[in-house]
Design an enzyme around this catalytic site. Structure first.
Site, PDB file in Angstrom:
ATOM      1  CB  CYS A 137      27.996  50.639 -32.322  1.00 19.10           C
ATOM      2  SG  CYS A 137      27.389  50.941 -34.049  1.00 19.10           S
ATOM      3  CB  CYS A 188      23.699  44.944 -24.201  1.00 18.31           C
ATOM      4  SG  CYS A 188      22.132  44.985 -24.686  1.00 18.31           S
ATOM      5  CB  CYS A 243      23.494  57.523 -35.058  1.00 17.21           C
ATOM      6  SG  CYS A 243      23.246  56.389 -33.717  1.00 17.21           S
ATOM      7  CG  ASN A 294      33.089  50.530 -31.676  1.00 21.50           C
ATOM      8  OD1 ASN A 294      34.032  50.618 -32.452  1.00 21.50           O
ATOM      9  ND2 ASN A 294      31.912  50.553 -31.869  1.00 21.50           N
ATOM     10  CB  SER A 299      21.114  44.539 -31.049  1.00 21.47           C
ATOM     11  OG  SER A 299      20.882  45.851 -31.727  1.00 21.47           O
ATOM     12  CG  LEU A 300      20.464  37.703 -33.586  1.00 20.93           C
ATOM     13  CD1 LEU A 300      19.038  37.160 -32.962  1.00 20.93           C
ATOM     14  CD2 LEU A 300      20.368  36.945 -35.108  1.00 20.93           C
ATOM     15  CG  HIS A 301      25.018  41.291 -30.742  1.00 16.98           C
ATOM     16  ND1 HIS A 301      25.736  41.820 -31.749  1.00 16.98           N
ATOM     17  CD2 HIS A 301      24.151  42.379 -30.038  1.00 16.98           C
ATOM     18  CE1 HIS A 301      25.427  43.231 -31.614  1.00 16.98           C
ATOM     19  NE2 HIS A 301      24.347  43.575 -30.786  1.00 16.98           N
ATOM     20  N   GLY A 312      19.319  54.315 -25.451  1.00 20.12           N
ATOM     21  CA  GLY A 312      18.064  53.749 -25.211  1.00 20.12           C
ATOM     22  C   GLY A 312      17.766  52.611 -26.141  1.00 20.12           C
ATOM     23  CD  GLU A 313      14.826  48.465 -27.600  1.00 20.69           C
ATOM     24  OE1 GLU A 313      16.044  48.024 -27.887  1.00 20.69           O
ATOM     25  OE2 GLU A 313      14.065  48.253 -28.246  1.00 20.69           O
ATOM     26  CB  CYS A 371      25.821  48.447 -24.697  1.00 20.05           C
ATOM     27  SG  CYS A 371      25.401  49.966 -25.457  1.00 20.05           S
ATOM     28  CD  GLU A 373      27.530  61.181 -25.559  1.00 18.78           C
ATOM     29  OE1 GLU A 373      28.111  61.623 -24.912  1.00 18.78           O
ATOM     30  OE2 GLU A 373      27.350  59.923 -25.796  1.00 18.78           O
TER      31      GLU A 373
END
Ligand code: SAH
Length: 347
Positions: free
Chosen positions: A339, A118, A107, A296, A220-222, A165-166, A121, A94
């Site tokens: 996201c 994660c 994006c 989300n 992406s720390l979080h 994906g990364e 996600c 997507e």
């Protein structure tokens, strides 16, 4: 036995020129075909109208063009567009077009599924099937650029590698795609308008710094607390925070480019003073800004958005330490385009 034809876009311009010379044609023909394949985004050899029929047939006999096909397109009430894109082997990824008053951002995805885990996600729940080819990444951008012109009367202005994906686990192909996107033979877009987001693959951050890439980096720390980060992003046990910090310092030393930290605040996970203090401390190592992303929800309710007060506590603390922090509200939630929501639900 049928020989599998090669994807012509795997060839560099030089290789394409050589191919024509070997086949008793002019090297210049390679330039023409290359232009069709990239800047003109041809989907078939038939499209190449300034190339003779014989040459087109010869190409047809030797190669395929593994272009993508936008399978379904959904439009959100806020203008966001989500494309479900079918690849030549039937797999789906997507990509999302996010319009604002001044920008249109694409994006894009870098892998089919994701190799990381994660817990918050939706994409992480899809097995990683394969890496995307450079052409497949490029095509997503081209498709969104066309949609942007069609629906918003302006070309695409920015690209974020924040889809499925990364990107740093498919580094070479991502770099090749960006090279085409930024090259005048592709879309001629400035690398400053491109952001690659990683969940923190330290050794690849170092490699990017060594390669002196010109695009921007988001992480992406979080959480800036090891134990919490390991719990919500289990793979980060292999990429401890001190190592990430050193890689980011190295990045900044080499590129002088500020880092953006992506950070979601969740109830009961990082909505406490210790977490706020740890983030402020982490932000002081390297020039950066923080995007506080709205959560989300992705079904089971294990993760919940923290209260506005907790988010304000972060903003206040970051602000009083001179660190820019912005709250980012999600776009395209009604079509699962925000996201962490990309999960091929409709297909
Ligand atoms: N793998 C890369 C690229 C994906 S970017 C990376 O992790 O950076 C997608 C961004 O959305 C990441 O910052 C990710 O942490 C965040 N995200 C994932 N799930 C989310 C969710 N449910 N709500 C909000 N943000 C989410």
């Amino acid at each position: 036995m049928q020989i599998e034809k090669k994807d012509i876009r795997a060839l560099s311009k030089e290789q394409l020129r050589d191919f024509f010379v070997t086949n008793n044609d002019k090297a210049f023909r390679g330039n023409q075909v290359y232009e069709w394949l990239w800047s003109k985004g041809a989907h078939s050899f038939e499209d190449m109208t300034n190339v003779s029929k014989e040459t087109r047939q010869m190409l047809e006999g030797n190669f395929v063009i593994n272009h993508i096909k936008v399978d379904t397109m959904q439009r959100s009430s806020d203008g966001t567009v989500k494309n479900a894109v079918r690849l030549h082997d039937g797999l789906i990824v997507e990509s999302v077009l996010i319009p604002t008053e001044t920008r249109t951002t694409a994006c894009v995805s870098s892998q089919v599924g994701c190799s990381l885990d994660c817990n918050f996600c939706a994409t992480a729940r899809l097995k990683r099937m394969r890496n995307l080819e450079p052409g497949e990444i490029y095509d997503q951008v081209l498709a969104i650029d066309r949609e942007s012109k069609l629906y918003f009367n302006r070309p695409l202005s920015n690209i974020v590698f924040m889809g499925m994906g990364e990107p740093l686990m498919n580094y070479n192909n991502v770099i090749k795609a960006i090279d085409m996107i930024t090259s005048n033979e592709g879309l001629g877009m400035s690398p400053k308008r491109i952001t690659v987001s990683t969940s923190g693959v330290s050794k690849m951050i170092r490699k990017m710094a060594d390669d002196e890439v010109k695009f921007k980096l988001a992480v992406s720390l979080h959480s800036a607390i090891e134990e919490t980060r390991n719990r919500i992003m289990p793979f980060t046990k292999s990429f401890p925070l001190p190592e990430l910090r050193e890689a980011l310092e190295y990045w900044y030393h080499k590129t002088k480019s500020k880092i953006t930290y992506e950070y979601v605040v969740w109830k009961g996970i990082n909505d406490n003073k210790e977490s706020v203090d740890a983030l402020v401390k982490f932000c002081k190592y390297v020039p950066c800004k923080v995007n506080l992303i709205e959560y989300n929800p992705i079904d089971d309710g294990e993760f919940q958005q923290a209260s506005p007060e907790s988010i304000n506590a972060y903003i206040k603390a970051l602000d009083s330490n001179g660190i820019i922090a912005k709250v980012r509200h999600s776009r395209g939630k009604d079509i699962d385009a925000a996201c962490g929501q990309l999960a091929n639900k409709e297909v």
